[in-house]
Design a protein around this motif. Structure first.
Motif, PDB file in Angstrom:
ATOM      1  N   SER A 244       4.825   3.166  14.701  1.00 50.54           N
ATOM      2  CA  SER A 244       4.519   3.781  13.533  1.00 50.54           C
ATOM      3  C   SER A 244       3.504   4.726  13.572  1.00 50.54           C
ATOM      4  CB  SER A 244       4.286   2.918  12.453  1.00 50.54           C
ATOM      5  OG  SER A 244       3.254   1.917  12.323  1.00 50.54           O
ATOM      6  N   ASN A 248       2.531   8.509  11.752  1.00 48.91           N
ATOM      7  CA  ASN A 248       1.458   8.509  10.631  1.00 48.91           C
ATOM      8  C   ASN A 248       0.231   9.265  11.083  1.00 48.91           C
ATOM      9  OD1 ASN A 248       2.957   7.036   8.912  1.00 48.91           O
ATOM     10  ND2 ASN A 248       2.214   4.888   9.640  1.00 48.91           N
ATOM     11  N   SER A 281       0.336   3.227   0.816  1.00 49.47           N
ATOM     12  CA  SER A 281       1.053   2.015   1.233  1.00 49.47           C
ATOM     13  C   SER A 281       0.591   0.756   0.292  1.00 49.47           C
ATOM     14  CB  SER A 281       0.640   1.667   2.628  1.00 49.47           C
ATOM     15  OG  SER A 281       1.129   2.692   3.707  1.00 49.47           O
ATOM     16  N   ASN A 282      -0.436   0.749  -0.232  1.00 51.57           N
ATOM     17  CA  ASN A 282      -1.095  -0.059  -1.179  1.00 51.57           C
ATOM     18  C   ASN A 282      -0.372  -0.016  -2.407  1.00 51.57           C
ATOM     19  OD1 ASN A 282      -2.677  -1.445   0.574  1.00 51.57           O
ATOM     20  ND2 ASN A 282      -4.544  -0.820  -0.391  1.00 51.57           N
ATOM     21  N   PHE A 285       3.073  -1.185  -2.503  1.00 55.50           N
ATOM     22  CA  PHE A 285       3.379  -2.524  -2.572  1.00 55.50           C
ATOM     23  C   PHE A 285       2.821  -3.318  -3.849  1.00 55.50           C
ATOM     24  CE2 PHE A 285       0.974  -6.792  -2.070  1.00 55.50           C
ATOM     25  CZ  PHE A 285       2.030  -7.517  -1.548  1.00 55.50           C
ATOM     26  N   SER A 291       9.938  -0.505   0.031  1.00 57.45           N
ATOM     27  CA  SER A 291       8.978   0.267   0.981  1.00 57.45           C
ATOM     28  C   SER A 291       9.880   1.573   1.593  1.00 57.45           C
ATOM     29  CB  SER A 291       9.043  -0.884   2.436  1.00 57.45           C
ATOM     30  OG  SER A 291      10.420  -1.179   2.825  1.00 57.45           O
ATOM     31  N   GLN A 294       8.190   4.503   0.514  1.00 58.44           N
ATOM     32  CA  GLN A 294       6.788   4.963   1.149  1.00 58.44           C
ATOM     33  C   GLN A 294       7.123   6.368   2.025  1.00 58.44           C
ATOM     34  OE1 GLN A 294       4.911   2.025   3.807  1.00 58.44           O
ATOM     35  NE2 GLN A 294       3.791   3.182   4.772  1.00 58.44           N
ATOM     36  N   ASP A 295       7.897   6.445   2.854  1.00 56.00           N
ATOM     37  CA  ASP A 295       8.147   7.793   3.540  1.00 56.00           C
ATOM     38  C   ASP A 295       8.592   8.811   2.443  1.00 56.00           C
ATOM     39  OD1 ASP A 295       7.955   6.551   6.141  1.00 56.00           O
ATOM     40  OD2 ASP A 295      10.189   6.159   6.474  1.00 56.00           O
ATOM     41  N   LYS A 298       5.244   9.770   0.945  1.00 56.79           N
ATOM     42  CA  LYS A 298       4.349  10.473   2.156  1.00 56.79           C
ATOM     43  C   LYS A 298       4.873  11.895   2.390  1.00 56.79           C
ATOM     44  CE  LYS A 298       3.899   7.696   5.530  1.00 56.79           C
ATOM     45  NZ  LYS A 298       4.325   6.788   6.651  1.00 56.79           N
TER      46      LYS A 298
END
Length: 320
Positions: A244, A248, A281-282, A285, A291, A294-295, A298
């Motif tokens: 990853s 990232n 990410s936090n 969550f 999840s 996330q992408d 982002k």
């Protein structure tokens, strides 16, 4: 007056949009994460974000020189696998494992620098090929997750110095000191010159080949630190552990305002970008989101960061 001058410096450096995004994600985290401002939560977040911060700094150095490193994730993996396969509890075996890991990472960096700088192969293709080599070597050394990591790694990384200074913060400070040392050398100016306009840099007598090689080797120092942190977190060797990090780190560099064409931006921006990704990410969550979002988030943040960074140039064209 001093505050205004400081704000103007941030604006001129191109970090103002990134700082704004950073403040927003921190505020959302503070709202969602219980005890966000407590020392334990601060230490936990910092320990979690540190590997990406270090790896993003490494990627930033290469990008500033006009390249890109698609092998960072697998280079980190190779470093951790070598340590897990060779270390024992004795100080001698620990030193040997670390030395062999550093040697492997430097060899990868030298290969990247040679293919990109001296053979003049496209960085995105040649470093991707090197990434495959690293992955194959990692699988050869450790086909299945395992190996042995002395408990001193985990215990040290999770500890504090004098009960107030997290070791993870010391590691980030050490990485920033490395970059601070580089900033005082000629190679710092050469990296920006080659990244900004390679032809002009060559015409002015700068060895572009050596500069690109140097950029990859400087990145190796930061990648080696990343490997030490990752193995301290996971306490195992795994050929897939670094997958990853490559994308990232590129995302962190873009969010941090560094031009993918090279020669523009700052390593500090990449640090902020890495923290932003960590806080995203936090948020996902603690907001109980899948999840898979996330992408998506982002990507939206990257587009926003790119748009904000391009606004000054668009304004100049509009009024030209």
């Amino acid at each position: 007056m001093i505050r205004t001058h400081g704000l103007e410096n941030i604006r001129q450096s191109g970090l103002l949009p990134i700082c704004a995004i950073f403040i927003v994600v921190v505020a959302v985290n503070a709202w969602l994460q219980p005890g966000f401002f407590s020392f334990d939560v601060f230490q936990s977040n910092l320990a979690s974000f540190t590997p990406l911060v270090l790896a993003s700094m490494a990627q930033a150095v290469v990008v500033l020189a006009g390249g890109i490193d698609m092998s960072i994730g697998m280079s980190i993996t190779l470093g951790t696998v070598v340590m897990a396969a060779t270390m024992g509890d004795s100080p001698g075996s620990i030193a040997l494992g670390i030395a062999l890991s550093i040697a492997a990472i430097v060899a990868v960096g030298a290969l990247n620098g040679w293919t990109v700088g001296y053979l003049r192969l496209p960085a995105i293709i040649s470093t991707f090929a090197v990434s495959a080599i690293c992955y194959g070597a990692s699988l050869l050394i450790m086909p299945q997750p395992g190996g042995y990591v002395p408990s001193v790694f985990y215990e040290t990384y999770q500890s504090t110095i004098l009960y107030v200074l997290p070791v993870s913060l010391v590691v980030i400070a050490a990485a920033l000191l490395v970059w601070g040392y580089v900033q005082k050398r000629k190679i710092y100016r050469y990296i920006y010159a080659v990244g900004g306009d390679e032809s002009a840099a060559y015409a002015n007598g700068i060895s572009t080949r050596k500069v690109k090689l140097a950029a990859f080797l400087i990145a190796c120092v930061l990648i080696a630190l990343t490997s030490l942190v990752v193995i301290s977190q996971t306490s195992t060797g795994d050929a897939n552990i670094g997958r990853s990090y490559t994308l990232n780190t590129i995302a962190a560099v873009v969010i941090g305002g560094i031009s993918l064409q090279g020669g523009k931006g700052s390593v500090f921006g990449a640090v902020l970008g890495a923290f932003i990704i960590g806080f995203i990410s936090n948020i996902i969550f603690f907001a109980n989101l899948s999840s898979f979002y996330q992408d998506l988030i982002k990507g939206l943040i990257i587009i926003l960061a790119l748009t904000l960074s391009l606004l000054p140039a668009l304004r100049k064209k509009a009024f030209a």
